[in-house]
Design a protein around this motif. Structure first.
Motif, PDB file in Angstrom:
ATOM      1  N   ALA A   1      -6.852   6.788  -7.418  1.00  0.00           N
ATOM      2  CA  ALA A   1      -7.281   6.240  -6.135  1.00  0.00           C
ATOM      3  C   ALA A   1      -6.743   4.821  -5.956  1.00  0.00           C
ATOM      4  N   ALA A   2      -6.301   4.525  -4.748  1.00  0.00           N
ATOM      5  CA  ALA A   2      -5.785   3.189  -4.419  1.00  0.00           C
ATOM      6  C   ALA A   2      -6.563   2.664  -3.217  1.00  0.00           C
ATOM      7  N   PRO A   3      -7.793   2.191  -3.437  1.00  0.00           N
ATOM      8  CA  PRO A   3      -8.643   1.799  -2.307  1.00  0.00           C
ATOM      9  C   PRO A   3      -8.089   0.648  -1.479  1.00  0.00           C
ATOM     10  N   ASN A   4      -7.211  -0.160  -2.070  1.00  0.00           N
ATOM     11  CA  ASN A   4      -6.668  -1.319  -1.351  1.00  0.00           C
ATOM     12  C   ASN A   4      -5.181  -1.188  -1.057  1.00  0.00           C
ATOM     13  N   GLY A   5      -4.692   0.034  -1.014  1.00  0.00           N
ATOM     14  CA  GLY A   5      -3.284   0.238  -0.722  1.00  0.00           C
ATOM     15  C   GLY A   5      -2.411   0.054  -1.946  1.00  0.00           C
ATOM     16  N   VAL A   6      -1.118  -0.175  -1.725  1.00  0.00           N
ATOM     17  CA  VAL A   6      -0.178  -0.319  -2.831  1.00  0.00           C
ATOM     18  C   VAL A   6       0.423  -1.718  -2.824  1.00  0.00           C
ATOM     19  N   ARG A   7       0.867  -2.158  -4.009  1.00  0.00           N
ATOM     20  CA  ARG A   7       1.446  -3.491  -4.157  1.00  0.00           C
ATOM     21  C   ARG A   7       2.945  -3.488  -3.882  1.00  0.00           C
ATOM     22  N   GLU A   8       3.637  -2.548  -4.526  1.00  0.00           N
ATOM     23  CA  GLU A   8       5.096  -2.504  -4.415  1.00  0.00           C
ATOM     24  C   GLU A   8       5.566  -1.058  -4.356  1.00  0.00           C
TER      25      GLU A   8
ATOM     26  N   ASP B   1      11.022   0.227   9.540  1.00  0.00           N
ATOM     27  CA  ASP B   1      11.818   1.428   9.784  1.00  0.00           C
ATOM     28  C   ASP B   1      12.509   1.925   8.525  1.00  0.00           C
ATOM     29  N   ALA B   2      12.880   1.007   7.642  1.00  0.00           N
ATOM     30  CA  ALA B   2      13.583   1.384   6.414  1.00  0.00           C
ATOM     31  C   ALA B   2      12.686   1.205   5.197  1.00  0.00           C
ATOM     32  N   GLY B   3      11.388   1.307   5.396  1.00  0.00           N
ATOM     33  CA  GLY B   3      10.457   1.046   4.306  1.00  0.00           C
ATOM     34  C   GLY B   3       9.468   2.169   4.081  1.00  0.00           C
ATOM     35  N   TYR B   4       8.230   1.778   3.807  1.00  0.00           N
ATOM     36  CA  TYR B   4       7.197   2.749   3.473  1.00  0.00           C
ATOM     37  C   TYR B   4       5.920   2.430   4.242  1.00  0.00           C
ATOM     38  N   ALA B   5       5.012   3.380   4.225  1.00  0.00           N
ATOM     39  CA  ALA B   5       3.692   3.172   4.825  1.00  0.00           C
ATOM     40  C   ALA B   5       2.643   3.785   3.911  1.00  0.00           C
ATOM     41  N   PHE B   6       1.560   3.067   3.716  1.00  0.00           N
ATOM     42  CA  PHE B   6       0.433   3.620   2.967  1.00  0.00           C
ATOM     43  C   PHE B   6      -0.486   4.305   3.969  1.00  0.00           C
ATOM     44  N   ILE B   7      -0.556   5.620   3.884  1.00  0.00           N
ATOM     45  CA  ILE B   7      -1.326   6.397   4.855  1.00  0.00           C
ATOM     46  C   ILE B   7      -2.799   6.446   4.489  1.00  0.00           C
TER      47      ILE B   7
ATOM     48  N   CYS C   1      -4.586  14.876   0.180  1.00  0.00           N
ATOM     49  CA  CYS C   1      -4.495  13.950  -0.955  1.00  0.00           C
ATOM     50  C   CYS C   1      -5.670  12.984  -0.913  1.00  0.00           C
ATOM     51  N   GLY C   2      -6.587  13.149  -1.842  1.00  0.00           N
ATOM     52  CA  GLY C   2      -7.791  12.326  -1.845  1.00  0.00           C
ATOM     53  C   GLY C   2      -7.602  10.933  -2.411  1.00  0.00           C
ATOM     54  N   ASN C   3      -6.501  10.691  -3.132  1.00  0.00           N
ATOM     55  CA  ASN C   3      -6.289   9.377  -3.741  1.00  0.00           C
ATOM     56  C   ASN C   3      -5.542   8.411  -2.834  1.00  0.00           C
ATOM     57  N   GLY C   4      -4.694   8.940  -1.985  1.00  0.00           N
ATOM     58  CA  GLY C   4      -3.907   8.088  -1.099  1.00  0.00           C
ATOM     59  C   GLY C   4      -2.462   8.541  -1.027  1.00  0.00           C
TER      60      GLY C   4
ATOM     61  N   VAL D   1      11.191   7.063  -6.846  1.00  0.00           N
ATOM     62  CA  VAL D   1      10.398   6.054  -6.161  1.00  0.00           C
ATOM     63  C   VAL D   1       9.332   5.568  -7.134  1.00  0.00           C
ATOM     64  N   GLN D   2       9.259   4.270  -7.317  1.00  0.00           N
ATOM     65  CA  GLN D   2       8.298   3.678  -8.252  1.00  0.00           C
ATOM     66  C   GLN D   2       7.255   2.906  -7.454  1.00  0.00           C
ATOM     67  N   ILE D   3       5.996   3.277  -7.622  1.00  0.00           N
ATOM     68  CA  ILE D   3       4.918   2.704  -6.815  1.00  0.00           C
ATOM     69  C   ILE D   3       3.940   1.967  -7.726  1.00  0.00           C
ATOM     70  N   LEU D   4       3.619   0.735  -7.353  1.00  0.00           N
ATOM     71  CA  LEU D   4       2.703  -0.109  -8.115  1.00  0.00           C
ATOM     72  C   LEU D   4       1.438  -0.304  -7.289  1.00  0.00           C
ATOM     73  N   PHE D   5       0.275  -0.056  -7.899  1.00  0.00           N
ATOM     74  CA  PHE D   5      -0.971  -0.185  -7.148  1.00  0.00           C
ATOM     75  C   PHE D   5      -2.139  -0.433  -8.093  1.00  0.00           C
ATOM     76  N   CYS D   6      -3.228  -0.950  -7.538  1.00  0.00           N
ATOM     77  CA  CYS D   6      -4.458  -1.174  -8.294  1.00  0.00           C
ATOM     78  C   CYS D   6      -5.454  -0.065  -7.987  1.00  0.00           C
ATOM     79  N   GLY D   7      -6.193   0.326  -9.005  1.00  0.00           N
ATOM     80  CA  GLY D   7      -7.191   1.368  -8.806  1.00  0.00           C
ATOM     81  C   GLY D   7      -8.191   1.389  -9.943  1.00  0.00           C
ATOM     82  N   PRO D   8      -9.269   2.121  -9.774  1.00  0.00           N
ATOM     83  CA  PRO D   8     -10.307   2.183 -10.809  1.00  0.00           C
ATOM     84  C   PRO D   8      -9.849   2.943 -12.054  1.00  0.00           C
TER      85      PRO D   8
END
Length: 359
Positions: free
Chosen positions: A293-300, A319-325, A331-334, A352-359
């Motif tokens: 779970a990523a309650p506060n979105g993603v970092r990178e 336009d050439a990036g990403y969006a945290f939906i 998908c229950g985690n994000g 694709v490498q995604i960095l995020f904070c979660g419990p």
């Protein structure tokens, strides 16, 4: 890895380092996670036809073979591969003669992709074995069955053409009487739930938009046939007579917007095949479901090409990036979505490498 190195170097300094910026910490009770996903290119598509090889499907096989030009035309300028397997359960690519492409699939790199596909679609009647089309799909996408067919950076579209329903049973139902598929429903491998056939198909690609399924089969009319009662056809048309396609349709339903179902008796076969390619063959964005779970979105979000150690940092909501939906039914985690423009440079085993904070 980059964060750990930066912290280690900073700790060893005897003088303040004005260029070092300490990374923002996660909130109390949260941890920093890094997750990688295979990246897909929006214009690369691998198409797998799963063709019924029973005697009763002869008219449908002929109609499909005659549709080769329309199929290649529908793929347009895409970077495609089109392979063919049968419902025999093996999943091996069908290559009936030396006149067919040695690669085992049709592609735009060949002198005549239409001739290549026509050759590959020359499917003869097979042995009297239960038609296990879904098992064929799951085997066909394995690299140890068909090396070099499914590309890591391509989307996958599976198109099933069958007058029989799926009879995948892990070998519990055997021929030569195909009516056993109707009489021994309890022996069939379930579509959903634990040990079901849907999850392995959905999980073939890490991009949630990268796998699609079209089934051109009999209708789902709810018919059930007791033992020793001859199954009755559900429909008839120019492509022959078909039994119900209940299990194939159930699998297509589990694919959500990436599922497509049409009756094999609805008319000329080229029309639903072309419609499936037009509807499912292209995805403007890639979607990745986080494992935590990523309650506060993603970092990178970083797009790393091929075997490179570092890549391009993508910008949020560009336009050439990403969006945290965020969370969704699928998908229950994000969900993290990559734009079409961000993916056009993807090549080979990119990720694709995604960095995020979660419990």
């Amino acid at each position: 890895m980059g964060l750990a190195i930066a912290l280690t170097l900073a700790a060893g300094c005897t003088e303040p380092n004005p260029s070092f910026v300490e990374p923002e910490k996660c909130a109390a009770g949260e941890y920093l996670y890094q997750q990688s996903f295979a990246a897909t290119h929006p214009d690369r598509l691998d198409v797998l036809f799963v063709v019924d090889d029973t005697r009763e499907a002869g008219a449908a096989r002929y109609a499909l073979r005659e549709s080769a030009a329309e199929i290649i035309g529908a793929l347009g300028d895409m970077d495609y591969r089109v392979g063919v397997t049968t419902t025999d359960g093996s999943g091996q690519l069908h290559n009936p003669s030396a006149a067919c492409p040695s690669e085992g699939y049709a592609s735009p790199d060949q002198p005549s992709p239409v001739e290549s596909l026509t050759c590959l679609l020359n499917v003869a009647e097979g042995p009297l074995t239960p038609p296990a089309g879904i098992q064929s799909i799951l085997n066909a996408v394995r690299s140890d069955v068909n090396a070099n067919f499914i590309r890591p950076d391509a989307r996958l579209l599976v198109i099933v053409v069958s007058v029989y329903d799926d009879c995948s049973s892990n070998g519990l139902i055997r021929g030569p009487n195909l009516d056993n598929c109707e009489w021994q429903q309890g022996a069939l491998t379930p579509i959903v739930g634990e040990g079901g056939l849907a999850r392995p198909l959905i999980s073939v690609k890490q991009d949630g938009n990268a796998t699609a399924l079209a089934v051109i089969v009999g209708p789902n009319d709810g018919q059930v046939f007791p033992v020793n009662t001859e199954p009755e056809p559900s429909c008839s048309g120019v492509n022959g007579t078909a039994l119900h396609g209940t299990r194939y349709r159930e699998l297509a339903d589990t694919m959500g917007v990436w599922g497509f179902a049409e009756s094999i008796c609805s008319g000329e076969l080229a029309a639903p095949v072309v419609a499936a390619i037009q509807q499912l063959g292209y995805s403007s964005e890639a979607r990745y479901c986080l494992g935590k779970a990523a309650p506060n979105g993603v970092r990178e979000v970083e797009l790393i090409q091929g075997d490179a150690e570092t890549g391009t940092m993508l910008t949020s909501n560009s336009d050439a990036g990403y969006a945290f939906i965020g969370t969704s039914r699928e998908c229950g985690n994000g969900l993290v979505a990559l734009s079409e423009e961000a993916r056009v440079s993807v090549r080979g085993n990119s990720h694709v490498q995604i960095l995020f904070c979660g419990p």
